[in-house]
Write a protein that holds these residues in place. Structure first.
Motif, PDB file in Angstrom:
ATOM      1  N   ASN A 152      21.723  75.637  31.789  1.00 23.54           N
ATOM      2  CA  ASN A 152      22.069  76.107  30.480  1.00 23.54           C
ATOM      3  C   ASN A 152      22.635  77.396  30.575  1.00 23.54           C
ATOM      4  N   PRO A 153      21.969  78.593  31.356  1.00 23.91           N
ATOM      5  CA  PRO A 153      22.387  79.715  31.381  1.00 23.91           C
ATOM      6  C   PRO A 153      23.894  79.677  31.918  1.00 23.91           C
ATOM      7  N   GLN A 179       9.230  82.049  32.836  1.00 22.59           N
ATOM      8  CA  GLN A 179       9.769  81.861  31.471  1.00 22.59           C
ATOM      9  C   GLN A 179       8.495  81.768  30.509  1.00 22.59           C
ATOM     10  N   ARG A 210      12.309  79.107  27.368  1.00 23.58           N
ATOM     11  CA  ARG A 210      13.578  78.603  27.959  1.00 23.58           C
ATOM     12  C   ARG A 210      14.624  79.682  28.155  1.00 23.58           C
ATOM     13  N   GLU A 261      26.721  67.233  25.348  1.00 25.76           N
ATOM     14  CA  GLU A 261      25.407  67.535  25.250  1.00 25.76           C
ATOM     15  C   GLU A 261      24.466  66.672  25.369  1.00 25.76           C
TER      16      GLU A 261
HETATM   17  N1  LIG Z   1      18.627  73.925  24.264  1.00 24.93           N
HETATM   18  C1  LIG Z   1      18.594  74.778  25.104  1.00 24.93           C
HETATM   19  C2  LIG Z   1      18.130  74.522  26.304  1.00 24.93           C
HETATM   20  C3  LIG Z   1      17.524  75.572  27.239  1.00 24.93           C
HETATM   21  C4  LIG Z   1      16.843  75.046  28.685  1.00 24.93           C
HETATM   22  O1  LIG Z   1      16.322  73.924  28.492  1.00 24.93           O
HETATM   23  N2  LIG Z   1      16.856  76.009  29.707  1.00 24.93           N
HETATM   24  C5  LIG Z   1      16.064  75.379  30.917  1.00 24.93           C
HETATM   25  C6  LIG Z   1      17.101  76.052  32.024  1.00 24.93           C
HETATM   26  S1  LIG Z   1      18.527  75.284  32.145  1.00 24.93           S
HETATM   27  C7  LIG Z   1      14.955  76.090  31.026  1.00 24.93           C
HETATM   28  O2  LIG Z   1      14.767  77.369  30.491  1.00 24.93           O
HETATM   29  N3  LIG Z   1      13.761  75.469  31.483  1.00 24.93           N
HETATM   30  C8  LIG Z   1      12.577  76.113  31.812  1.00 24.93           C
HETATM   31  C9  LIG Z   1      11.567  75.164  31.253  1.00 24.93           C
HETATM   32  O3  LIG Z   1      11.673  74.096  31.203  1.00 24.93           O
HETATM   33  O4  LIG Z   1      10.391  75.564  31.560  1.00 24.93           O
HETATM   34  C10 LIG Z   1      20.073  75.570  25.279  1.00 24.93           C
HETATM   35  O5  LIG Z   1      21.099  75.211  24.856  1.00 24.93           O
HETATM   36  O6  LIG Z   1      19.849  76.716  25.852  1.00 24.93           O
END
Ligand SMILES: N[C@@H](CCC(=O)N[C@@H](CS)C(=O)NCC(=O)O)C(=O)O
Length: 203
Positions: A11-12, A38, A51, A101
């Protein structure tokens, strides 16, 4: 302003590719997902959903959700348009971004998070059957996208948009999820090679 990043996390990466396509640069602060940073109280105060990415503006405002962050920059820097131009075009970009997505990146993430041993502490509980259930859905959507790309250079037409960025990140994420694009999906492979060759894909 700074962008809370997560190394190679998908996502980043969508936001970093978007910024590179716009020629913008934003200071990054790494959040070590491997160490579950996180979930720390300090980061939870920034994003209670725990996240990445998260964008912190100079006035302290926090924007999370990759597409919301990209939209913030799009409003400030409309050229080149990565969310379409005009009513019909913008709707088509939104439609395809959401399709990619929800029908590709999401299911690939479910496979990765529910089957990879490294995700045990992040995805609680891991449900291997949910990983398996998503595999055919991914293949179905890839075949659909391959058909669409027969007559189009990019996912929505003849210019790159956020739908391609989400698509690129999703297809690249198939590798750690131990999934593969079937060889017969030639249009999809052509599109992936083309989008991957752009300097922004290095993000
Ligand atoms: N819907 C969010 C999704 C964000 C997301 O799921 N990020 C993941 C990394 S790709 C994350 O931070 N995961 C950490 C976790 O699940 O604890 C977006 O579009 O940014």
């Amino acid at each position: 302003m700074k962008l809370y990043d997560g190394g190679r996390a998908p996502n980043p990466r969508r936001v970093k590719i978007y910024l590179a396509e716009k020629g913008l640069s934003v200071p990054l602060e790494q959040v070590d997902l491997g160490k579950l940073a996180q979930k720390s109280p300090a980061y939870t105060a920034i994003n209670p959903v725990q996240r990445v990415p998260a964008l912190q503006l100079d006035d302290g405002t926090i924007i999370t959700e990759s597409i919301a962050i990209c939209r913030y920059f799009e409003a400030l820097h409309p050229e080149p348009p990565l969310f379409g131009r005009g009513a019909k075009d913008s709707a088509m970009v939104e439609m395809w971004e959401r399709r990619v997505e929800f029908h590709l990146l999401g299911p690939i993430s479910h496979v990765f998070r529910n089957s990879h041993p490294a995700m045990k502490e992040m995805e609680v509980p891991q449900v291997p059957a949910w990983a398996e259930a998503n595999k055919p859905r991914i293949q179905e959507f890839l075949a659909l996208l391959d058909g669409e790309l027969k007559d189009r250079q990019f996912v929505t037409g003849d210019t790159l948009t956020v739908a391609d960025i989400t698509g690129l990140v999703a297809v690249d994420f198939m590798k750690p999820a131990k999934l593969a694009v079937p060889d017969e999906l030639k249009n999809l492979k052509r599109w992936h090679a083309e989008v991957s060759a752009r300097p922004s894909a290095q993000a």
